[in-house]
Enzyme design. Structure first.
Site, PDB file in Angstrom:
ATOM      1  N   ARG A  82       0.843  -1.211   0.000  1.00 37.96           N
ATOM      2  CA  ARG A  82       0.000   0.000   0.000  1.00 37.96           C
ATOM      3  C   ARG A  82       0.868   1.246   0.000  1.00 37.96           C
ATOM      4  O   ARG A  82       0.538   2.249  -0.649  1.00 37.96           O
ATOM      5  CB  ARG A  82      -0.962  -0.029   1.196  1.00 37.96           C
ATOM      6  CG  ARG A  82      -2.053   1.005   1.083  1.00 37.96           C
ATOM      7  CD  ARG A  82      -3.129   0.800   2.118  1.00 37.96           C
ATOM      8  NE  ARG A  82      -2.614   0.923   3.472  1.00 37.96           N
ATOM      9  CZ  ARG A  82      -3.313   0.612   4.565  1.00 37.96           C
ATOM     10  NH1 ARG A  82      -4.553   0.153   4.445  1.00 37.96           N
ATOM     11  NH2 ARG A  82      -2.785   0.758   5.752  1.00 37.96           N
ATOM     12  N   LYS A 184      -2.608   6.432   1.355  1.00 36.06           N
ATOM     13  CA  LYS A 184      -2.460   6.934   2.723  1.00 36.06           C
ATOM     14  C   LYS A 184      -1.557   8.168   2.709  1.00 36.06           C
ATOM     15  O   LYS A 184      -0.413   8.150   3.174  1.00 36.06           O
ATOM     16  CB  LYS A 184      -1.902   5.826   3.617  1.00 36.06           C
ATOM     17  CG  LYS A 184      -2.493   5.859   5.004  1.00 36.06           C
ATOM     18  CD  LYS A 184      -2.353   4.533   5.700  1.00 36.06           C
ATOM     19  CE  LYS A 184      -2.484   4.652   7.194  1.00 36.06           C
ATOM     20  NZ  LYS A 184      -3.705   5.270   7.679  1.00 36.06           N
TER      21      LYS A 184
HETATM   22  N1  PLP Z   1      -9.353   4.145   6.337  1.00 37.04           N
HETATM   23  C1  PLP Z   1      -8.546   5.153   6.675  1.00 37.04           C
HETATM   24  C2  PLP Z   1      -8.866   6.502   6.163  1.00 37.04           C
HETATM   25  C3  PLP Z   1      -7.436   4.915   7.497  1.00 37.04           C
HETATM   26  O1  PLP Z   1      -6.619   5.914   7.853  1.00 37.04           O
HETATM   27  C4  PLP Z   1      -7.184   3.611   7.960  1.00 37.04           C
HETATM   28  C5  PLP Z   1      -6.037   3.317   8.795  1.00 37.04           C
HETATM   29  O2  PLP Z   1      -5.016   2.874   8.371  1.00 37.04           O
HETATM   30  C6  PLP Z   1      -8.066   2.584   7.583  1.00 37.04           C
HETATM   31  C7  PLP Z   1      -9.129   2.892   6.765  1.00 37.04           C
HETATM   32  C8  PLP Z   1      -7.842   1.184   8.032  1.00 37.04           C
HETATM   33  O3  PLP Z   1      -6.788   0.577   7.316  1.00 37.04           O
HETATM   34  P1  PLP Z   1      -5.967  -0.616   7.954  1.00 37.04           P
HETATM   35  O4  PLP Z   1      -6.937  -1.660   8.322  1.00 37.04           O
HETATM   36  O5  PLP Z   1      -5.065  -1.045   6.854  1.00 37.04           O
HETATM   37  O6  PLP Z   1      -5.254  -0.064   9.120  1.00 37.04           O
HETATM   38  C1  COI Z   2      -4.283   3.236  11.451  1.00 33.47           C
HETATM   39  O1  COI Z   2      -5.290   2.625  11.792  1.00 33.47           O
HETATM   40  O2  COI Z   2      -3.163   2.712  11.463  1.00 33.47           O
HETATM   41  C2  COI Z   2      -4.336   4.608  10.988  1.00 33.47           C
HETATM   42  O3  COI Z   2      -3.404   5.052  10.383  1.00 33.47           O
HETATM   43  C3  COI Z   2      -5.520   5.412  11.281  1.00 33.47           C
HETATM   44  C4  COI Z   2      -5.204   6.673  11.988  1.00 33.47           C
HETATM   45  C5  COI Z   2      -6.491   7.380  12.142  1.00 33.47           C
HETATM   46  C6  COI Z   2      -4.548   6.474  13.306  1.00 33.47           C
END
Ligand code: PLP
Ligand code: COI
Length: 341
Positions: A82, A184
């Protein structure tokens, strides 16, 4: 290894400086070897690309102490992939996947004393990030970059742990069609700060963002994807090109199908149908699965039948199974667990 004297059970989601972090620099078209350092500060040009034009992206992952005392992390290869997508979209150099995973392993190992003990309710949050570090004044990508990984022990992302949240349908947009919602990028979070503070000022825990083009479809929150459960126990999650492809959500769909035998659907979810769901959760690395009890749409309350005191039963099964895999209580699908120590 003696653990630090930290009140693990009462940690919130904040920054605690740990001993070591990984740093690598990109210059003249190549990454240097990188190293672990004790220096938690960054010194860069006042005109650095990150400071002028927000050329930065990041990842979020966690290290866990398992039931049998190992330290592990969860699917770091997907974070590397990612971040590669984020870098390409932001005209930043890719930090190679194998090196990314090694940097995570080395940084966590160097901060072993900060990895919360099994059963403490806390975990070690890992934050890989990259930014343009040399001066740019015309709008263009930097030519020098820094990649860093730091760690910080954390507790629950939302105050109150697993108490159901109240969220609101937000009038601000998080991401445009064909924009940067699927990566991200730091800029996605900078522009969400007003919306999140406004939500807090109005007494809500988070925002439900809708698709910017039609404002009829559910997208995600500022830091997590949505999962819904239907009356007939199907797990439904929004499909959109402008949401972050959550690794937790992708893993939970496998857990739902393969471990719990549930039907899953990844599809467009209309705001109009949210009232028909029986459970709702926010999923992400930081959020794990945080249950939603109430969604407020401009004064109109949608109260999930799962209520305001506990997680719904299917959300709870998903939560227990995912955390069971992460903490080594349940066998993980092949390749999901990276052992650090
Ligand atoms: N959506 C957003 C906007 C996020 O910042 C995050 C955090 O990383 C997620 C979803 C969840 O992603 P993940 O499950 O890969 O942490
Ligand atoms: C995560 O879940 O790792 C994120 O980056 C989300 C953030 C809002 C802390």
């Amino acid at each position: 290894m003696e653990k630090k004297n930290i009140d693990w059970a009462n940690l919130g989601f904040g920054y605690v400086q740990t001993d070591k972090r990984f740093v690598a620099n990109y210059k003249d078209g190549a990454w240097d070897e990188g190293c672990l350092t004790s220096d938690a500060t960054v010194a860069i040009s006042e005109c650095a690309g990150v400071l002028q034009y927000a050329q930065t992206c990041f990842e979020g992952m966690k290290a866990y102490t398992t039931e049998d005392g190992h330290i592990v992390t969860f699917r770091p290869d997907l974070n590397a992939e990612r971040m590669e997508a984020s870098c390409k979209r932001l005209e930043m150099p890719v930090f190679p996947k194998e090196r990314f995973v090694q940097a995570i392993v080395d940084t966590v190992a160097a901060n072993e004393a900060y990895v919360p003990p099994y059963g403490s309710g806390a975990t070690l949050y890992i934050r890989p990030f990259m930014f343009g570090s040399d001066a740019v004044i015309g709008v263009k990508p930097a030519s020098e970059y820094q990649f860093r990984v730091f760690t910080t022990p954390v507790g629950p992302y939302f105050k109150g742990g697993v108490k159901p949240l109240t969220i609101r349908v937000c009038d601000y947009d998080r991401a445009a069609p064909h924009g940067t919602g699927h990566i991200k990028a730091g800029l996605n979070y900078a522009m969400s700060l007003y919306a999140i503070m406004d939500a807090h000022r109005q007494g809500f825990d988070e925002n439900m963002y809708l698709d910017a083009a039609t404002r009829t479809k559910v997208e995600e929150t500022g830091g997590a994807n949505f999962l819904f459960v239907t009356k007939d126990n199907k797990v439904v999650t929004p499909k959109s090109n402008s949401i972050l492809p959550s690794i937790t959500r992708r893993s939970l769909l496998v857990v739902a199908k393969e471990y719990l035998g549930l039907e899953v659907e990844e599809r467009e979810v209309y705001l109009d149908e949210v009232k028909d769901f029986v459970e709702c959760g926010l999923c992400g690395t930081a959020a794990v699965i945080s249950p939603v009890g109430k969604i407020v749409d401009h004064g109109k309350e949608i109260c999930l039948p799962s209520g305001m005191t506990e997680m719904g039963p299917t959300t709870k099964k998903l939560y227990d199974t995912l955390t069971g895999i992460q903490m080594g209580r349940l066998e993980a699908p092949k390749g999901w667990i990276q052992v650090i120590k």
